[in-house]
Design a protein around this motif. Structure first.
Motif, PDB file in Angstrom:
ATOM      1  N   THR B  40       0.609  -0.980   0.204  1.00 56.91           N
ATOM      2  CA  THR B  40       0.186  -0.039  -0.040  1.00 56.91           C
ATOM      3  C   THR B  40       0.865   1.484   0.272  1.00 56.91           C
ATOM      4  OG1 THR B  40      -1.162  -1.175   1.171  1.00 56.91           O
ATOM      5  CG2 THR B  40      -2.086   1.632   1.498  1.00 56.91           C
ATOM      6  N   ALA B  57      -8.143  -2.352   1.546  1.00 50.69           N
ATOM      7  CA  ALA B  57      -9.230  -3.276   1.681  1.00 50.69           C
ATOM      8  C   ALA B  57      -8.781  -4.086   1.974  1.00 50.69           C
ATOM      9  CB  ALA B  57     -10.552  -2.513   0.863  1.00 50.69           C
ATOM     10  N   THR B  60      -7.064  -5.953   3.895  1.00 50.67           N
ATOM     11  CA  THR B  60      -6.899  -5.816   5.243  1.00 50.67           C
ATOM     12  C   THR B  60      -8.456  -7.317   5.510  1.00 50.67           C
ATOM     13  OG1 THR B  60      -7.388  -3.653   5.535  1.00 50.67           O
ATOM     14  CG2 THR B  60      -9.278  -5.083   6.561  1.00 50.67           C
TER      15      THR B  60
END
Lengths: 111, 176
Positions: B40, B57, B60
């Motif tokens: 990221t 997202a 996770t």
């Protein structure tokens, strides 16, 4: 140099797939290979002293990074999540049936 | 900026090695989180904010799925006894990886230098994107307009994967 580090990450994932016997470890290694490929595509599209490809003004021309690899990686990330989820579902089902993640024990191919 | 990128990539490689070699599946999964969240930050440094949002997202979700699977089953790593087959396969793998490393090093010399890509198709997208699609974000204009069929295929793959997961994990109607 920077592409080489990316290739090294790929090789770490590949060694995990080749050497490990645990299904969860193999899934983790596959995901690491995926991430190294995403990073490679993002590196190929990067341009020095460029801004993200979002148009903020109509008059002045900005120097944008390549939007095409970014769009393709965006598609690939979501597909990666779907395949990982499917693999984990299969691994959990195999564990329910055989009681182990060891790929050597999973030999009985009967229904 | 460049030094920060290299530091992050070294951190990711270390996380990957720990994830592959650790003795405990839960810590392996969490070390995989280092790689994902490091990616990221790499995307943010490489001027790709859309990718960073999606990656955070997705990472996770991947961690939640993997941790749920590990907690539901077992955390123990399989013990491998040292036998000749294990040693020979390890040596063969290391040789193959070293050969691949040299091939990769040769191939990377052919690429355009880092930071100076050749824009051919993208030139058109950058110049015509706003006019033809009306989207200020060029990444959005590519995935939702110029290459909309790719996104349709992506939706198909997602749907198929969800159907597969439901079919595999369904308890109703299973013969025991």
């Amino acid at each position: 140099m920077i592409y080489f580090l990316c290739g090294l990450l790929f090789l770490v994932g590949l060694s995990g797939i080749l050497l490990k016997r645990n299904l969860i470890k193999i899934i983790i290694s596959l995901t690491i290979i995926e991430y190294s490929l995403f990073m490679f595509l993002a590196l190929v599209g990067y341009k020095h002293k460029a801004v993200p490809p979002i148009i903020t003004s109509l008059t002045e021309k900005n120097n944008y990074v390549d939007p095409l690899p970014q769009a393709l990686v965006l598609t690939a990330i979501v597909i990666g999540l779907a395949t990982t989820a499917l693999l984990v579902a299969l691994a959990v089902r195999i564990y329910e049936k055989y009681g182990t993640f060891d790929i050597r024990e999973i030999r009985k191919l009967k229904g | 900026m460049f030094a920060l990128l290299i530091l992050l990539m070294i951190l990711m490689i270390m996380g990957a090695i720990v994830a592959v070699q650790s003795k405990d599946l839960l810590s392996a999964v969490i070390s995989m989180g280092i790689v994902g969240f490091g990616l990221t930050l790499v995307f943010l440094i490489l001027q790709a904010p859309d990718l960073a949002i999606v990656q955070i997202a997705v990472e996770t979700l991947t961690l939640v799925i993997l941790i749920a699977a590990v907690m539901k089953t077992t955390m123990k790593e399989i013990k491998v006894r040292k036998s000749t087959v294990v040693i020979y396969s390890g040596i063969a793998t290391v040789i193959v990886l070293i050969i691949l490393l040299f091939i990769l090093g040769d191939t990377f010399k052919e690429l355009p230098a880092f930071g100076y890509p050749e824009l051919r198709m993208s030139e058109y997208y950058i110049e015509q994107g706003l006019e033809k699609t009306g989207a200020a974000n060029l990444v959005t204009s590519v995935i939702l307009d110029f290459r909309a069929y790719d996104t349709l295929g992506e939706a198909t793959v997602l749907f198929t994967a969800v159907m597969g997961i439901l079919a595999v994990l369904r308890r109703k109607g299973r013969k025991e």
